[in-house]
Motif scaffolding. Structure first.
Motif, short mmCIF file in Angstrom:
data_model
loop_
_atom_site.label_atom_id
_atom_site.label_comp_id
_atom_site.label_asym_id
_atom_site.label_seq_id
_atom_site.Cartn_x
_atom_site.Cartn_y
_atom_site.Cartn_z
N HIS A 5 48.83 53.32 5.13
CA HIS A 5 50.10 52.38 4.77
C HIS A 5 50.40 51.86 6.13
CE1 HIS A 5 50.61 54.09 0.72
NE2 HIS A 5 50.15 55.36 1.34
N GLY A 6 49.63 51.61 7.13
CA GLY A 6 49.98 50.70 8.43
C GLY A 6 50.21 49.42 7.73
N SER A 7 50.65 48.66 8.89
CA SER A 7 50.76 46.99 8.47
C SER A 7 49.42 46.33 8.69
CB SER A 7 51.72 46.37 9.49
OG SER A 7 51.34 46.42 10.80
N GLY A 8 48.40 46.99 9.29
CA GLY A 8 47.17 46.15 9.40
C GLY A 8 47.04 45.06 10.49
N GLN A 9 48.14 45.28 11.27
CA GLN A 9 48.21 44.48 12.45
C GLN A 9 48.30 45.17 13.62
OE1 GLN A 9 52.05 42.44 11.24
NE2 GLN A 9 50.95 40.94 9.96
N SER A 10 47.46 44.41 14.55
CA SER A 10 47.65 45.31 15.99
C SER A 10 48.52 45.20 16.72
CB SER A 10 46.16 44.98 16.56
OG SER A 10 46.44 43.49 17.03
N GLN A 11 49.40 44.07 17.04
CA GLN A 11 50.46 43.98 17.92
C GLN A 11 51.73 43.31 17.25
OE1 GLN A 11 49.18 42.06 21.45
NE2 GLN A 11 47.88 43.38 21.93
N GLU A 12 51.71 42.20 16.27
CA GLU A 12 52.73 41.75 16.07
C GLU A 12 53.08 42.38 14.19
OE1 GLU A 12 52.22 37.66 16.13
OE2 GLU A 12 52.23 37.57 18.14
N TYR A 13 54.34 42.32 14.03
CA TYR A 13 54.59 42.99 12.87
C TYR A 13 55.91 41.93 12.06
CZ TYR A 13 57.04 45.62 9.35
OH TYR A 13 57.39 46.23 8.09
N ASP A 14 55.68 41.40 11.15
CA ASP A 14 56.78 40.59 10.35
C ASP A 14 56.90 41.39 9.32
OD1 ASP A 14 58.48 38.66 9.64
OD2 ASP A 14 56.91 37.12 9.26
N GLU A 15 58.43 41.82 9.21
CA GLU A 15 58.46 42.35 7.77
C GLU A 15 58.78 41.75 6.72
OE1 GLU A 15 62.04 45.68 6.37
OE2 GLU A 15 62.20 44.60 8.25
N ALA A 16 59.06 40.42 7.01
CA ALA A 16 59.35 39.38 5.99
C ALA A 16 58.10 39.23 5.34
CB ALA A 16 60.00 38.17 6.51
N SER A 17 56.75 39.24 5.89
CA SER A 17 55.57 38.94 5.17
C SER A 17 55.11 40.15 4.44
CB SER A 17 54.85 38.65 6.33
OG SER A 17 54.26 39.82 7.04
N PRO B 195 55.01 43.23 1.47
CA PRO B 195 55.61 43.22 0.05
C PRO B 195 57.10 43.72 0.00
CG PRO B 195 53.31 44.19 0.25
CD PRO B 195 54.08 43.90 1.51
N ALA B 196 57.77 43.40 -0.82
CA ALA B 196 59.22 43.75 -0.97
C ALA B 196 59.19 45.68 -1.20
CB ALA B 196 60.05 43.63 -2.15
N GLY B 197 60.27 46.11 -0.37
CA GLY B 197 60.14 47.62 -0.25
C GLY B 197 59.28 48.53 0.49
N ALA B 198 58.45 47.70 1.45
CA ALA B 198 57.42 48.37 1.86
C ALA B 198 58.03 49.20 3.00
CB ALA B 198 56.38 47.24 2.77
N ARG B 199 59.00 48.92 3.70
CA ARG B 199 59.69 49.76 4.77
C ARG B 199 60.00 51.25 3.82
NH1 ARG B 199 64.73 47.51 8.00
NH2 ARG B 199 65.68 48.99 6.41
N GLU B 200 60.76 50.93 2.78
CA GLU B 200 61.54 52.16 1.90
C GLU B 200 60.30 53.05 1.64
OE1 GLU B 200 62.10 48.85 1.72
OE2 GLU B 200 64.40 48.91 2.21
N GLN B 201 59.30 52.48 1.29
CA GLN B 201 58.22 53.19 0.81
C GLN B 201 57.53 54.21 1.80
OE1 GLN B 201 54.36 50.91 -0.43
NE2 GLN B 201 53.50 52.94 -1.28
N ARG B 202 57.48 53.33 3.01
CA ARG B 202 56.90 54.30 4.31
C ARG B 202 58.07 55.52 4.47
NH1 ARG B 202 55.86 48.70 6.56
NH2 ARG B 202 53.47 48.52 6.35
N SER C 122 58.85 61.73 4.27
CA SER C 122 59.67 62.72 3.76
C SER C 122 58.84 64.06 3.74
CB SER C 122 60.24 62.46 2.62
OG SER C 122 61.25 63.70 2.16
N PRO C 123 57.75 64.24 3.26
CA PRO C 123 56.66 65.52 3.12
C PRO C 123 56.40 65.51 4.67
CG PRO C 123 55.68 63.73 2.10
CD PRO C 123 57.07 63.18 2.35
N VAL C 124 56.11 64.61 5.30
CA VAL C 124 55.64 64.80 6.74
C VAL C 124 56.70 65.36 7.44
CG1 VAL C 124 54.92 63.63 8.98
CG2 VAL C 124 54.25 62.64 6.66
#
Length: 709
Positions: free
Chosen positions: A13-25, A27-34, A39-41
């Protein structure tokens, strides 16, 4: 959930980007999903911790490893920057409680080395460029859970970069760290005998300290030895061989030295020699043009500028001279730098010694005992020396040396045409020109030998074109050419200082013998003063020699500038005194009469005597001013009125501002009276009548003032 499950989840469930991360790019709710996935972790970590299972070490490792995207991993043994820290999992780690959990773990004793290392990694990753997580660390002073691990030498290479990630660009964390006296802990580590074990991250120590000193109050809580420890590291191996280390260590030391209290400590504890070593290393140990990295070269230039400003502050400190007298090693090093060939060090030495020479005693000693002026004359006479900073520093230093009357004659060599006067022609360096002409003025004040130098033709050979040129010629040329008002003003004051000497000293001591009297002029009759005494000259041919000098130099515009400028009333008063002195001889009166033809001068004269600010006359119309009421009185009556006051030229005291207008009026009255006495037959009727009217009105005002006293 096993450590392997955690690893798979983070990778899947990582962003697949090595150094740059753009939350806007995403899908909606990606951060909430992570955050939900974590929670179980968190539950698994809590279970392992409560049971003190060894799995907690592996979980921390997987979370530390997994807090990356793609191939990006944290490597604390290498140059570690926030660019290597992932973005996708940072906020979820904070929002899910995982960051807080491991901060809590770090407060515990008896942790395994692996758990401590990976917990620190997780904290450092989570806080990189993420203010929300930095705020979580600051809350309830959880920062202490990180700083406590500075006590463990093996963890220092991990703890310092983590602290940097928490503090950088986040002022609340910097303020908390400063108030917690983090700098003292860091300085203690930098002075540790085992520093070599973590020498590779010393630049990060400096980065953290630089953040701390930016906080108000840091200097007051810092270890008093901070500066000396940093400078000692910078000037010794291995740091002194590495330019980056030198810049880091000296740079943060200079930042702490912006505080006056730490400056005083450096001086009073006799660490100035250490500062000098660091200064020399930064200026002579490395060459900017040989630095391959452009950023490093820029940083070195900035460091040098900061060091110079700090040296100025230190040498200007009130306690400096008492701890470092001229005979001590530090000032002697400055003198050695001046004699050297390194422009930056020469400039710095002039600056420091210039601050030390603010007392007459020191200035006289620098000239009489150390003969510093000999080296400065040699430097300024070298046409190859064109560095603006060096020229300005040397001239500014010499201005202090030129103030004591005992020094003026010894410094006379500066007025040789090849020395300071050559700088008048540097029109592209207006600040340097200003310093040069200011120094000239100081050297001329009340110093007949120096006046003689500038009045002497540049060639004794009548067939040489330079036979008609003097340094005075060049001063007038600078006045005419310059657009800078301060420079024009200093040129004018230089000429006024020269004229004052010419009218208060035996001319045989001032004007060269080869100033021949004008063969076409008629001998002057002896002239009475206002009080009926003989005028200030010894022989008629001496006065003719001075008259010849005036006829070969156009001084009128420069002198007129002193009374037409509006910004400096004290300088106008200075001019009225000199003009009153000049007007008591026929040749001087001729110069004063000529300068009163310059636009604005008669208005200034009227204002000085009557207090009225007349409207400016059209250009060139000053000699057409209408007759002043009452000007028709007979000359003898007017002269008698003024003579009865027994006025003499008097110099104004700048400290007595309230008395300035009174002194100006009386000096201007002397001027008018003497012009009417010495040049009456040559004055056009309108100007003659104007002067008569001013004498009458001014005399009445003086009488009224005296009756009220």
């Amino acid at each position: 959930m096993t450590p392997q499950d955690i690893e798979a989840l983070l990778q899947r469930h990582g962003s697949g980007q090595s150094q740059e991360y753009d939350e806007a790019s995403e899908p909606a709710g990606a951060r909430e999903q992570r955050m939900t996935l974590l929670s179980p972790v968190l539950g698994a970590c809590q279970d392992a911790w409560s049971s003190r299972s060894d799995e907690i070490d592996v979980m921390a490792q997987k979370l530390g490893d997994g807090s990356r995207d793609g191939e990006c991993d944290l490597d604390f043994s290498a140059s570690w920057t926030s660019a290597r820290c992932p973005f996708a999992w940072r906020l979820p780690f904070g929002e899910s409680g995982i960051l807080e959990f491991f901060l809590g773990v770090l407060t515990e004793d008896g942790l395994s080395q692996g758990l401590r290392v990976h917990s620190l990694r997780l904290v450092g990753n989570s806080c990189a460029d993420t203010d929300e997580n930095r705020a979580r660390v600051v809350q309830d002073n959880r920062l202490a859970s990180v700083t406590r691990h500075l006590q463990n030498e093996s963890l220092i290479p991990f703890t310092i970069p983590v602290l940097y990630n928490i503090l950088v660009d986040f002022e609340p964390a910097q303020l908390l760290a400063s108030q917690s006296r983090l700098s003292s802990k860091l300085v203690a580590l930098l002075s540790s005998p085992v520093l070599s074990k973590y020498a590779a991250i010393v630049p990060y120590f400096c980065k953290v300290l630089a953040l701390l000193i930016s906080q108000e109050g840091e200097a007051s809580v810092a270890d008093p030895s901070t500066v000396s420890i940093l400078l000692n590291l910078a000037t010794n191996s291995p740091a002194k061989e590495d330019l980056d280390d030198v810049i880091s260590l000296i740079g943060v030391a200079v930042a702490y030295l912006a505080n006056e209290g730490l400056q005083s400590i450096l001086i009073t504890e006799h660490h100035m020699g250490l500062f000098m070593e660091a200064f020399y290393l930064a200026h002579a140990g490395f060459e900017v043009h040989q630095t391959e990295d452009a950023d490093t070269a820029t940083q070195l230039k900035q460091l040098r500028a900061s060091l110079l400003a700090t040296l100025a502050d230190l040498s200007a400190n009130d306690v400096f001279s008492s701890h470092y007298p001229l005979s001590s090693p530090v000032p002697q090093s400055f003198l050695a730098w001046i004699q050297g060939a390194h422009p930056l060090l020469q400039s710095a030495a002039c600056l420091a010694l210039g601050n030390l020479s603010r007392s007459d005693e020191t200035s006289i000693a620098l000239v009489e005992k150390d003969a510093v002026h000999v080296h400065l004359i040699r430097l300024l006479s070298d046409s190859a020396v064109g560095d603006p900073q060096l020229l300005h520093s040397a001239l500014s230093f010499l201005k202090n040396l030129a103030i004591p009357i005992q020094n003026k004659t010894r410094l006379g060599g500066l007025l040789e045409p090849s020395c300071v006067p050559r700088i008048y022609s540097l029109d592209t360096l207006p600040q340097v020109q200003f310093a040069a002409i200011s120094l000239t003025r100081l050297l001329l004040i009340n110093c007949p030998p120096n006046v003689r130098r500038v009045c002497t033709p540049m060639s004794a050979d009548p067939s040489n074109p330079d036979h008609e040129r003097t340094t005075v010629t060049d001063i007038v040329g600078l006045f005419d050419r310059s657009d800078a008002e301060p420079t024009r003003l200093e040129a004018s004051r230089s000429i006024a200082a020269l004229c004052r000497v010419l009218h208060s000293t035996a001319l045989s001591d001032v004007l060269p013998d080869w100033y021949e009297p004008d063969v076409d002029s008629q001998p002057y009759e002896p002239l009475p003063s206002v009080q009926g005494q003989q005028a200030n000259y010894e022989q008629t041919d001496d006065e003719e020699r001075r008259s010849f000098f005036y006829k070969t130099h156009d001084l009128e515009k420069a002198l007129a500038f002193l009374i037409t400028q509006k910004k400096w009333p004290t300088l106008r008063s200075e001019a009225w005194f000199v003009f009153a002195l000049m007007s008591r001889s026929r040749d001087g009166a001729a110069v004063v009469a000529a300068l009163l033809l310059v636009h604005g001068t008669l208005n200034a004269l009227t204002e000085a005597i009557t207090g009225r600010k007349e409207s400016e006359s059209p250009e060139g119309a000053n000699n057409q001013i209408a007759e002043t009421p009452g000007a028709a009185k007979a000359d003898g009556v007017v002269a008698s009125m003024a003579a009865g006051l027994q006025l003499e030229p008097q110099q104004v005291d700048p400290k007595q501002q309230a008395n300035m207008a009174k002194v100006d009026r009386e000096n201007a009255l002397v001027l008018c009276t003497e012009l009417l006495r010495n040049r009456e037959s040559e004055l056009p009727p309108p100007k003659h009548n104007l002067l008569q009217g001013l004498v009458k009105e001014g005399t009445e005002l003086v009488v009224a003032e005296r009756s009220q006293a």
